[in-house]
Every structure is written in C-alpha cells, then in structure tokens.
Design a protein around this motif. Sequence first.
Motif, PDB file in Angstrom:
ATOM      1  N   GLY A  80       0.656  -1.359   0.072  1.00 39.03           N
ATOM      2  CA  GLY A  80       0.157   0.073  -0.030  1.00 39.03           C
ATOM      3  C   GLY A  80       1.012   1.242  -0.130  1.00 39.03           C
ATOM      4  O   GLY A  80       1.955   1.269   0.070  1.00 39.03           O
ATOM      5  N   LEU A  83      -1.719   8.259  -0.736  1.00 42.93           N
ATOM      6  CA  LEU A  83      -2.292   8.910  -1.884  1.00 42.93           C
ATOM      7  C   LEU A  83      -2.926  10.100  -1.613  1.00 42.93           C
ATOM      8  O   LEU A  83      -3.633  10.302  -0.389  1.00 42.93           O
ATOM      9  CB  LEU A  83      -3.168   8.072  -2.629  1.00 42.93           C
ATOM     10  CG  LEU A  83      -2.569   6.619  -3.422  1.00 42.93           C
ATOM     11  CD1 LEU A  83      -3.472   5.733  -4.072  1.00 42.93           C
ATOM     12  CD2 LEU A  83      -1.231   7.055  -4.325  1.00 42.93           C
ATOM     13  N   LYS A  85      -6.136  12.395  -1.925  1.00 39.75           N
ATOM     14  CA  LYS A  85      -7.422  12.311  -2.175  1.00 39.75           C
ATOM     15  C   LYS A  85      -8.201  13.509  -1.767  1.00 39.75           C
ATOM     16  O   LYS A  85      -8.039  13.744  -0.536  1.00 39.75           O
ATOM     17  CB  LYS A  85      -8.072  10.959  -1.891  1.00 39.75           C
ATOM     18  CG  LYS A  85      -7.725   9.619  -2.580  1.00 39.75           C
ATOM     19  CD  LYS A  85      -8.612   8.613  -2.135  1.00 39.75           C
ATOM     20  CE  LYS A  85      -8.085   7.388  -2.955  1.00 39.75           C
ATOM     21  NZ  LYS A  85      -8.906   6.068  -2.552  1.00 39.75           N
ATOM     22  N   THR A  89      -3.881  13.616   2.236  1.00 41.72           N
ATOM     23  CA  THR A  89      -3.247  12.401   2.198  1.00 41.72           C
ATOM     24  C   THR A  89      -3.708  11.385   3.053  1.00 41.72           C
ATOM     25  O   THR A  89      -3.975  11.371   4.116  1.00 41.72           O
ATOM     26  CB  THR A  89      -1.859  12.633   2.552  1.00 41.72           C
ATOM     27  OG1 THR A  89      -1.143  13.906   1.760  1.00 41.72           O
ATOM     28  CG2 THR A  89      -0.808  11.433   2.406  1.00 41.72           C
ATOM     29  N   VAL A  90      -4.033   9.977   2.179  1.00 43.03           N
ATOM     30  CA  VAL A  90      -4.599   8.971   2.816  1.00 43.03           C
ATOM     31  C   VAL A  90      -3.941   7.738   2.480  1.00 43.03           C
ATOM     32  O   VAL A  90      -3.471   7.621   1.449  1.00 43.03           O
ATOM     33  CB  VAL A  90      -6.136   8.877   2.612  1.00 43.03           C
ATOM     34  CG1 VAL A  90      -7.095  10.055   2.728  1.00 43.03           C
ATOM     35  CG2 VAL A  90      -6.283   8.668   1.009  1.00 43.03           C
ATOM     36  N   TRP A  91      -3.967   7.044   3.698  1.00 42.32           N
ATOM     37  CA  TRP A  91      -3.466   5.590   3.145  1.00 42.32           C
ATOM     38  C   TRP A  91      -4.301   4.671   2.499  1.00 42.32           C
ATOM     39  O   TRP A  91      -5.597   4.458   2.715  1.00 42.32           O
ATOM     40  CB  TRP A  91      -3.218   4.837   4.559  1.00 42.32           C
ATOM     41  CG  TRP A  91      -2.646   3.616   4.411  1.00 42.32           C
ATOM     42  CD1 TRP A  91      -3.473   2.301   4.714  1.00 42.32           C
ATOM     43  CD2 TRP A  91      -1.134   2.927   3.959  1.00 42.32           C
ATOM     44  NE1 TRP A  91      -2.508   1.189   4.134  1.00 42.32           N
ATOM     45  CE2 TRP A  91      -1.245   1.550   3.931  1.00 42.32           C
ATOM     46  CE3 TRP A  91      -0.098   3.696   3.528  1.00 42.32           C
ATOM     47  CZ2 TRP A  91       0.039   0.890   3.545  1.00 42.32           C
ATOM     48  CZ3 TRP A  91       1.109   3.087   3.244  1.00 42.32           C
ATOM     49  CH2 TRP A  91       0.912   1.450   3.073  1.00 42.32           C
ATOM     50  N   VAL A  92      -3.539   3.886   1.393  1.00 43.50           N
ATOM     51  CA  VAL A  92      -4.509   2.934   0.523  1.00 43.50           C
ATOM     52  C   VAL A  92      -3.942   1.597   0.617  1.00 43.50           C
ATOM     53  O   VAL A  92      -2.744   1.503   0.394  1.00 43.50           O
ATOM     54  CB  VAL A  92      -4.652   3.511  -0.758  1.00 43.50           C
ATOM     55  CG1 VAL A  92      -5.313   2.475  -1.649  1.00 43.50           C
ATOM     56  CG2 VAL A  92      -5.442   4.751  -0.817  1.00 43.50           C
ATOM     57  N   ASP A  93      -4.588   0.849   1.337  1.00 43.96           N
ATOM     58  CA  ASP A  93      -4.217  -0.778   1.332  1.00 43.96           C
ATOM     59  C   ASP A  93      -3.864  -1.112  -0.023  1.00 43.96           C
ATOM     60  O   ASP A  93      -4.444  -1.015  -0.907  1.00 43.96           O
ATOM     61  CB  ASP A  93      -5.159  -1.637   1.962  1.00 43.96           C
ATOM     62  CG  ASP A  93      -5.289  -1.524   3.388  1.00 43.96           C
ATOM     63  OD1 ASP A  93      -4.098  -0.645   3.904  1.00 43.96           O
ATOM     64  OD2 ASP A  93      -6.099  -1.970   4.087  1.00 43.96           O
ATOM     65  N   ARG A  98      -4.850  -5.904   1.936  1.00 40.15           N
ATOM     66  CA  ARG A  98      -6.177  -6.321   1.849  1.00 40.15           C
ATOM     67  C   ARG A  98      -6.503  -7.758   2.336  1.00 40.15           C
ATOM     68  O   ARG A  98      -7.435  -8.237   3.020  1.00 40.15           O
ATOM     69  CB  ARG A  98      -6.993  -5.792   0.805  1.00 40.15           C
ATOM     70  CG  ARG A  98      -8.346  -5.808   0.719  1.00 40.15           C
ATOM     71  CD  ARG A  98      -9.147  -4.890  -0.310  1.00 40.15           C
ATOM     72  NE  ARG A  98      -8.688  -5.378  -1.762  1.00 40.15           N
ATOM     73  CZ  ARG A  98      -9.369  -6.200  -2.364  1.00 40.15           C
ATOM     74  NH1 ARG A  98     -10.377  -6.659  -1.882  1.00 40.15           N
ATOM     75  NH2 ARG A  98      -9.003  -6.479  -3.553  1.00 40.15           N
TER      76      ARG A  98
END
Length: 273
Positions: A80, A83, A85, A89-93, A98
């Motif tokens: 991950g 990113l 959004k 700034t957010v964490w995306v698995d 997942r």
Amino acid sequence: MTVNNFRLTTEAGSPAPFYRAAGPEVEIFRAAARRGSPVLLKGPTGCGKTRFVEAMAHDLGRELITVAGHEDMTSADLVGRFLLKGGETVWVDGPLTRAVREGAICYLDEIVEARQDTTVVIHPLADHRRELPIDRLGTTLSAAPGFQLVISYNPGYQSILKSLKDSTRQRFVAISLDFPAAEIETEVVAQEAGIDESTAGSLVALGNAIRNLDGAALSEVASTRMLILAGGLVAEGLHLLDAVQSAVVEVLSDDPDVIRGLGELVDAVLPRR
C-alpha cells in the motif's frame, strides 16, 4: 493417485470454475489451507495454475485476490501507499494488505518476475509469524483467520537473474502442475470451449505432437489454454484448421519457417473434414 472432477457451486447458485484434478493437488491444497501454510505452484504457462487457485478459493469459501508479478513491481504495490484524495493524504491498502485484513487468499502469479527485494516482504507472512509489517504506518498486521498466500511461477523461465530465493522457497508447500494426461485434457478442452469430445481430442493430439517436437525453435509449446482458445473458435463456427492456425500456429512463432513446419504437423495430425 486421486482424481477429482472439481466443480463447485457457491451459495448464490453460480457455478464455480471447472477444474479437473490430475493428481493429489486438491487434497494437498486443502491440507495446507487447514494449517494456514502458504502454497507454491510450479508449472508451464497455460497448464491451469490460475484456474486451480480459483477453484480452490470456491472450495474453501474464500475471497481470491490475484496479483500479476512484473519487473516493476515494488513492495508498495503489494502493501500500500499514501495517496492524495480530495486534498488530503490518505493511506490505501495494497492487495496483499487487504487479503491479510480480510482473511482472503492472495495469489501472486509469476512471482519471479518481481524484484527479489520486493518478494522479501512476504517472508513474515509465509512462516509461523503470519504477520505483515507496514513500515510506512509503523505497524504490523496479524493475518486474519482464513488468510493464505499462494505464489506461482514457470520453472522453464528460470535464470540466474530470475529465480526464487531459497529463503523464500523453503517457506512454502510446493505443488507441481503440468499438462494433464490426454483423456483429462480432452475433457477440460471440451468443457471449457463448449465443443464435442472428438474435436477436443483432435486438438489435444495436436498439442501433444507440438510438445513432443525435438529441437523445435519454440520458446513455448501448445498450452491447454491455447487449445481451449482454438476450441472456442470452432464453437463459434470457424473451421478447425483455421481455428488452429489462428489460435495455435500463429501464436507460437513469427518465424515463417517455423510456421510452415507447424502447418505441416497440423496437416499430419488433424483430420480434414
């Protein structure tokens, strides 16, 4: 040797992927799944490795998350990344994270195509720890019940630069898959392509003839997948010879001499009708 006709149905009633076992692979996978042991699948291109994993995921009632290995794959692609959004700034698995959170099967296809420093990230998941360190979050995830790691590769493509490290291999239960015996492959081709067994048998006979060629200038042989594609064209009304020319001969080589030689083999093996 146990042979299973492996067709399952989900709770919603939709049929599971058709898989015709040629050996004890189903029993081995089930035993590994009960222990939470990771599985390594070895076999040539198009012999049914991916279909086998799909069928086993249905059998076990698990979600399947598939990742295709490639040389540009990084650990962030698996784990991950942060990113932007909506200005935040957010964490995306990643797909591996997942699967760890959800207790899914994570299938890393053609794992040797990825860089070795990337595949090291799976080591803590593939031993007794069953953990995934996420350095960017400063945390370590424990795998949810049901999580299983499955990787695959084609030994025929191995080289010094593209091989699986011993430290990785020794964490896995290995299952070797190959092109099945003629009667089993005929059943598979007929079922998947939607053609009669006589036509499927002719395609399988051609596939085996190509596989048995000595000194052929082919980087690959005719796979079960190719034979199914040819059969699918026949099912759509194309003449058998035209289907084979398009789905097998022209796919195996661009060399005019090799194509000519394969054409002569086709004429010798396939019935004209």
